[in-house]
Design a protein around this motif. Structure first.
Motif, PDB file in Angstrom:
ATOM      1  N   UNK A   1      47.547  55.153  39.597  1.00 44.10           N
ATOM      2  CA  UNK A   1      47.950  55.661  40.909  1.00 44.10           C
ATOM      3  C   UNK A   1      47.399  54.769  42.014  1.00 44.10           C
ATOM      4  N   UNK A   2      48.216  54.530  43.029  1.00 45.56           N
ATOM      5  CA  UNK A   2      47.773  53.744  44.182  1.00 45.56           C
ATOM      6  C   UNK A   2      46.673  54.508  44.913  1.00 45.56           C
ATOM      7  N   UNK A   3      45.624  53.790  45.315  1.00 44.90           N
ATOM      8  CA  UNK A   3      44.506  54.459  45.982  1.00 44.90           C
ATOM      9  C   UNK A   3      44.798  54.577  47.479  1.00 44.90           C
ATOM     10  N   UNK A   4      44.615  55.768  48.060  1.00 42.31           N
ATOM     11  CA  UNK A   4      44.873  55.937  49.497  1.00 42.31           C
ATOM     12  C   UNK A   4      43.966  55.032  50.341  1.00 42.31           C
ATOM     13  N   UNK A   5      44.562  54.317  51.277  1.00 41.09           N
ATOM     14  CA  UNK A   5      43.798  53.451  52.158  1.00 41.09           C
ATOM     15  C   UNK A   5      43.365  52.149  51.529  1.00 41.09           C
ATOM     16  N   UNK A   6      43.924  51.771  50.385  1.00 46.98           N
ATOM     17  CA  UNK A   6      43.493  50.565  49.672  1.00 46.98           C
ATOM     18  C   UNK A   6      43.809  49.315  50.510  1.00 46.98           C
ATOM     19  N   UNK A   7      42.889  48.357  50.495  1.00 47.73           N
ATOM     20  CA  UNK A   7      43.026  47.102  51.230  1.00 47.73           C
ATOM     21  C   UNK A   7      43.091  45.879  50.317  1.00 47.73           C
ATOM     22  N   UNK A   8      43.010  46.023  49.042  1.00 47.95           N
ATOM     23  CA  UNK A   8      42.914  44.884  48.125  1.00 47.95           C
ATOM     24  C   UNK A   8      41.588  44.973  47.380  1.00 47.95           C
ATOM     25  N   UNK A   9      41.022  44.001  46.725  1.00 54.86           N
ATOM     26  CA  UNK A   9      40.853  42.615  47.107  1.00 54.86           C
ATOM     27  C   UNK A   9      41.327  41.704  45.958  1.00 54.86           C
ATOM     28  N   UNK A  10      40.679  41.795  44.774  1.00 58.38           N
ATOM     29  CA  UNK A  10      41.042  40.897  43.671  1.00 58.38           C
ATOM     30  C   UNK A  10      40.564  41.462  42.353  1.00 58.38           C
ATOM     31  N   UNK A  11      41.436  41.378  41.357  1.00 60.04           N
ATOM     32  CA  UNK A  11      41.099  41.781  39.987  1.00 60.04           C
ATOM     33  C   UNK A  11      41.086  40.553  39.084  1.00 60.04           C
ATOM     34  N   UNK A  12      40.575  40.727  37.868  1.00 60.19           N
ATOM     35  CA  UNK A  12      40.543  39.613  36.939  1.00 60.19           C
ATOM     36  C   UNK A  12      40.393  40.065  35.501  1.00 60.19           C
ATOM     37  N   UNK A  13      40.717  39.144  34.602  1.00 59.23           N
ATOM     38  CA  UNK A  13      40.508  39.422  33.169  1.00 59.23           C
ATOM     39  C   UNK A  13      40.446  38.109  32.405  1.00 59.23           C
ATOM     40  N   UNK A  14      39.470  37.991  31.536  1.00 62.19           N
ATOM     41  CA  UNK A  14      39.428  36.979  30.485  1.00 62.19           C
ATOM     42  C   UNK A  14      38.832  37.642  29.254  1.00 62.19           C
ATOM     43  N   UNK A  15      39.001  37.001  28.122  1.00 62.37           N
ATOM     44  CA  UNK A  15      38.474  37.579  26.894  1.00 62.37           C
ATOM     45  C   UNK A  15      36.958  37.654  26.914  1.00 62.37           C
ATOM     46  N   UNK A  16      36.315  36.740  27.624  1.00 63.69           N
ATOM     47  CA  UNK A  16      34.855  36.739  27.679  1.00 63.69           C
ATOM     48  C   UNK A  16      34.323  37.707  28.737  1.00 63.69           C
ATOM     49  N   UNK A  17      35.003  37.775  29.871  1.00 62.34           N
ATOM     50  CA  UNK A  17      34.538  38.617  30.978  1.00 62.34           C
ATOM     51  C   UNK A  17      34.982  40.059  30.856  1.00 62.34           C
ATOM     52  N   UNK A  18      36.066  40.306  30.116  1.00 63.23           N
ATOM     53  CA  UNK A  18      36.658  41.631  30.138  1.00 63.23           C
ATOM     54  C   UNK A  18      37.372  41.844  31.473  1.00 63.23           C
ATOM     55  N   UNK A  19      37.589  43.090  31.835  1.00 65.23           N
ATOM     56  CA  UNK A  19      38.263  43.396  33.099  1.00 65.23           C
ATOM     57  C   UNK A  19      37.236  43.474  34.225  1.00 65.23           C
TER      58      UNK A  19
ATOM     59  N   UNK B   1      34.885  50.805  52.574  1.00 67.27           N
ATOM     60  CA  UNK B   1      33.981  50.625  51.445  1.00 67.27           C
ATOM     61  C   UNK B   1      34.483  49.500  50.567  1.00 67.27           C
ATOM     62  N   UNK B   2      33.557  48.771  49.971  1.00 66.96           N
ATOM     63  CA  UNK B   2      33.886  47.754  48.987  1.00 66.96           C
ATOM     64  C   UNK B   2      33.134  48.081  47.706  1.00 66.96           C
ATOM     65  N   UNK B   3      33.826  47.984  46.566  1.00 66.67           N
ATOM     66  CA  UNK B   3      33.211  48.268  45.268  1.00 66.67           C
ATOM     67  C   UNK B   3      33.496  47.113  44.323  1.00 66.67           C
TER      68      UNK B   3
ATOM     69  N   UNK C   1      37.193  43.586  42.299  1.00 60.74           N
ATOM     70  CA  UNK C   1      36.661  43.829  43.641  1.00 60.74           C
ATOM     71  C   UNK C   1      37.721  44.648  44.359  1.00 60.74           C
ATOM     72  N   UNK C   2      37.367  45.809  44.867  1.00 59.30           N
ATOM     73  CA  UNK C   2      38.326  46.661  45.562  1.00 59.30           C
ATOM     74  C   UNK C   2      37.717  47.153  46.863  1.00 59.30           C
ATOM     75  N   UNK C   3      38.566  47.356  47.859  1.00 54.77           N
ATOM     76  CA  UNK C   3      38.117  47.875  49.153  1.00 54.77           C
ATOM     77  C   UNK C   3      39.146  48.859  49.662  1.00 54.77           C
ATOM     78  N   UNK C   4      38.675  49.867  50.362  1.00 58.06           N
ATOM     79  CA  UNK C   4      39.565  50.878  50.932  1.00 58.06           C
ATOM     80  C   UNK C   4      38.973  51.381  52.240  1.00 58.06           C
ATOM     81  N   UNK C   5      39.847  51.907  53.086  1.00 54.81           N
ATOM     82  CA  UNK C   5      39.438  52.401  54.405  1.00 54.81           C
ATOM     83  C   UNK C   5      39.869  53.857  54.556  1.00 54.81           C
ATOM     84  N   UNK C   6      38.952  54.683  55.082  1.00 57.14           N
ATOM     85  CA  UNK C   6      39.254  56.094  55.303  1.00 57.14           C
ATOM     86  C   UNK C   6      38.356  56.620  56.419  1.00 57.14           C
ATOM     87  N   UNK C   7      38.968  57.325  57.361  1.00 54.56           N
ATOM     88  CA  UNK C   7      38.226  57.969  58.454  1.00 54.56           C
ATOM     89  C   UNK C   7      37.296  56.997  59.176  1.00 54.56           C
TER      90      UNK C   7
END
Length: 472
Positions: free
Chosen positions: A269-287, A300-302, A290-296
Motif C-alpha cells: 500500500x502507498x504510504x500517506x504523505x510519502x516523499x521517496x527516497x530510495x530502495x535497494x537490493x543485492x544478494x549480499x545486502x538483502x533489501x 520523518x526519515x527512516x 531510505x524512506x521519508x514522509x510528511x504529515x501535520x
C-alpha cells in the motif's frame, strides 16, 4: 579706591564659564563613547548567536548495540522489527528518535545512490545533452538493474537522473559518473561528501551500490543522506516521481519507481504523505530502504537494512517506523542527531528555495522533465514540500547537499562554518557596514574626528574668553 566694573565682574563670570569649559573638555569623551556603543550595536547582530538550549544527547548512545530510545513513562515503544539495523529521525531538526544498531556497517545496495546523487547532482546541468559512447557502459556488474541506456543515443542529463532514481539504473550511474570525472574519482568524492556530513561509516567502492568487497554504510549514514537529499529541490523532485518516460531514440517507454511505498504496487500500500527516497537490493545486502514522509507539518526519515522477510518486509517495517514516529516520536527525547559536527558543516551546497535558479543551471529546464515525464501532483508539490520541510531548524553554518558548490563545483571544505555570503542589500541596510577592516571590524565614521576637533575649538574659545575677562 575705585574698582572698575570689569574687575568686579570677573569673579562672577568665572563660575559661569567653568561648566562650559568642563563640558567642552568632556564632550570628546562622550562622543567617542557613544560612537563605540553605536558601532557595537550595529555590529552585534552579525555575530554568531549562541545555540538555543536543547535536549542533551550522549553521542555514544547510537554506537551501542540494540535498540536506543528515550521515552516518558507510559509512552509506546518503537516496534520490534526483523531488520538488522534501522533508524527513525525527524528530518527538520535532525533528532534521531529511535534506532537499532545505527552504526552497524552493512552493505547498502542501491540506497548508496542517494550519496551518489548528493555528490554529482549539483555538478551537472540538468538541461545538458550527452551522446553515450560504448566504452561508457563497460564494467557494469552482472545482474545489475538497468534502465536501458544505449550507446550512440543522446540523452538529457535529466533523463539519466530519472533512470537512476526511478529504475535504479546502474547503466545511467556509469554514464553520469563518467561525466563527473570517472568511476574511481566519483567514489572518492562520494566518501568526501559523506565525511563532510558526519557520515563516517560509509566506504565506497562501487558508486552504484553494486556488491563489492569493503563497500559498507549504516542505518545512520543512509538517514543522513536521505535527509540531506530532501534539502535539495532537484533531489527531492526526482526521488518523489512515481512514473516517468525514458527515451529510446525515436520513441520512449514508461518506467516506474521501484519504491513500492511511493507507487503503491505489487501488494504494498502507498504510504500517506510519502516523499521517496530510495530502495535497494543485492544478494549480499538483502533489501534496503531510505524512506521519508510528511504529515501535520512534520517530516520523518527512516532507514531499514536487511529485514528477514524480504522485499515486502522492508516496506512494512518502514511503514511501522513511520507510524510510530508520527504517533509517538514527538514525545521521545532524542538519542542522537543527524546533523554533522560544526567543524565539518559546509555552506557551499546549501539548498535554494524551490524555483531559485542556481549559477550555470536553468531552473526552468530542470523542471521541464517533470512536465513531460511525470503525471500527478507528486512531480511538483511533493519535492517542494520535502525540501521546505527538511530545511527547517538549520544552523547558521548550514550543511551542504554535496561536496561541491552548485554555483561552480567548489571543492568540499573550501568554505567553513559561518562563511555564507550576506544577502543582497545587507550592507546597505546597515549603513556603513560595508566599510570594514581586514578583520571584519567596522571603520570609524568620519563624523567622529570632526566632533573631536569642534569640541577642542569650543574648549579653546572658552579658555580664551576666561583669560580675557580675568585680565580686565
Amino acid at each position: 579706591m575705585i574698582v572698575s566694573s570689569s574687575a568686579r565682574s570677573a569673579p562672577g563670570l568665572l563660575p559661569g564659564l567653568l561648566p562650559l569649559l568642563l563640558l567642552a573638555l568632556l564632550l570628546p569623551v562622550l562622543v567617542l563613547s557613544a560612537a563605540a556603543s553605536a558601532a557595537g550595536a550595529v555590529h552585534r547582530p552579525s555575530e554568531p548567536m549562541p545555540p538555543r538550549p536543547g535536549a542533551r544527547v550522549d553521542p555514544a548512545l547510537l554506537h551501542r548495540s540494540g535498540t536506543q530510545v528515550r521515552l516518558p513513562p507510559g509512552a509506546t515503544p518503537p516496534p520490534t522489527l526483523s531488520a538488522r539495523a534501522w533508524l527513525v529521525a525527524d528530518a527538520g531538526t535532525g533528532h534521531v528518535l529511535a534506532a537499532r544498531d545505527a552504526h552497524r556497517r552493512l552493505p547498502p545496495a542501491s540506497t548508496l545512490k542517494a550519496l551518489f546523487a548528493l555528490t554529482v547532482l549539483p555538478k551537472l546541468s540538468q538541461t545538458a545533452q550527452h551522446t553515450v559512447a560504448e566504452e561508457e557502459l563497460t564494467g557494469i556488474g552482472a545482474g545489475s538493474s538497468l534502465v536501458g541506456v544505449k550507446e550512440n543515443l543522446t540523452y538529457r542529463i535529466a533523463d539519466l537522473w530519472r533512470g537512476v532514481f526511478l529504475h535504479s539504473g546502474n547503466d545511467a550511474v556509469r554514464v553520469l559518473a563518467g561525466l563527473n570525472g570517472g568511476w574511481e574519482a566519483t567514489a572518492r568524492q562520494m566518501e568526501a561528501t559523506a565525511r563532510s556530513l558526519g557520515a563516517m561509516d560509509t566506504e565506497v567502492v562501487s558508486p552504484d551500490g553494486y556488491d563489492a568487497p569493503g563497500q559498507v554504510s549504516s542505518a545512520y549514514d543512509l538517514a543522513v543522506f536521505g535527509r540531506e537529499g530532501l534539502r535539495n529541490p532537484d533531489f527531492a523532485r526526482y526521488c518523489s516521481l512515481p512514473y516517468a518516460t525514458f527515451p529510446a531514440g525515436g520513441w520512449s517507454y514508461g518506467i516506474r519507481n521501484t519504491n513500492r511505498l511511493l507507487t503503491g504496487e505489487d501488494g504494498i500500500a502507498k504510504y500517506p504523505g510519502i516523499l521517496g527516497v530510495k530502495n535497494g537490493y543485492t544478494s549480499n545486502a538483502g533489501h534496503t530502504l531510505i524512506a521519508a514522509a510528511r504529515r501535520d507539518g512534520r517530516t520523518l526519515v527512516v532507514t531499514v537494512l536487511n529485514p528477514s522477510g524480504g522485499q515486502r518486509a522492508v516496506y512494512e517495517e518502514a511503514r511501522e517506523l513511520l507510524d510510530w514516529g508520527f504517533a509517538t516520536g514527538s514525545a521521545a527525547r532524542p538519542v542522537g542527531s543527524l546533523l554533522p559536527p560544526a567543524a565539518t558543516r559546509l555552506v557551499s551546497g546549501a539548498p535554494k528555495a524551490p524555483g531559485t535558479p542556481e549559477a550555470g543551471t536553468a531552473t526552468a529546464a530542470a523542471g521541464a522533465p517533470g512536465k513531460g515525464a511525470a503525471s500527478g501532483p507528486s512531480a511538483g508539490t511533493a519535492p517542494r514540500a520535502a525540501a521546505e520541510a527538511a530545511s527547517g531548524a538549520r544552523t547558521p553554518a548550514a550543511t551542504a547537499s554535496s561536496a561541491a558548490s552548485p554555483s561552480g563545483g567548489t571543492p568540499a571544505g573550501t568554505q567553513g562554518s559561518g562563511g555564507a555570503p550576506l544577502p543582497a542589500g545587507a550592507a546597505a541596510a546597515t549603513g556603513t557596514a560595508s566599510a570594514t577592516g581586514p578583520a571584519g571590524e567596522r571603520a570609524p565614521s568620519a563624523l567622529v574626528p570632526l566632533l573631536v576637533v569642534g569640541s577642542a575649538c569650543v574648549a579653546a574659545a572658552a579658555l580664551w574668553a576666561t583669560r580675557r575677562h580675568t585680565a580686565r
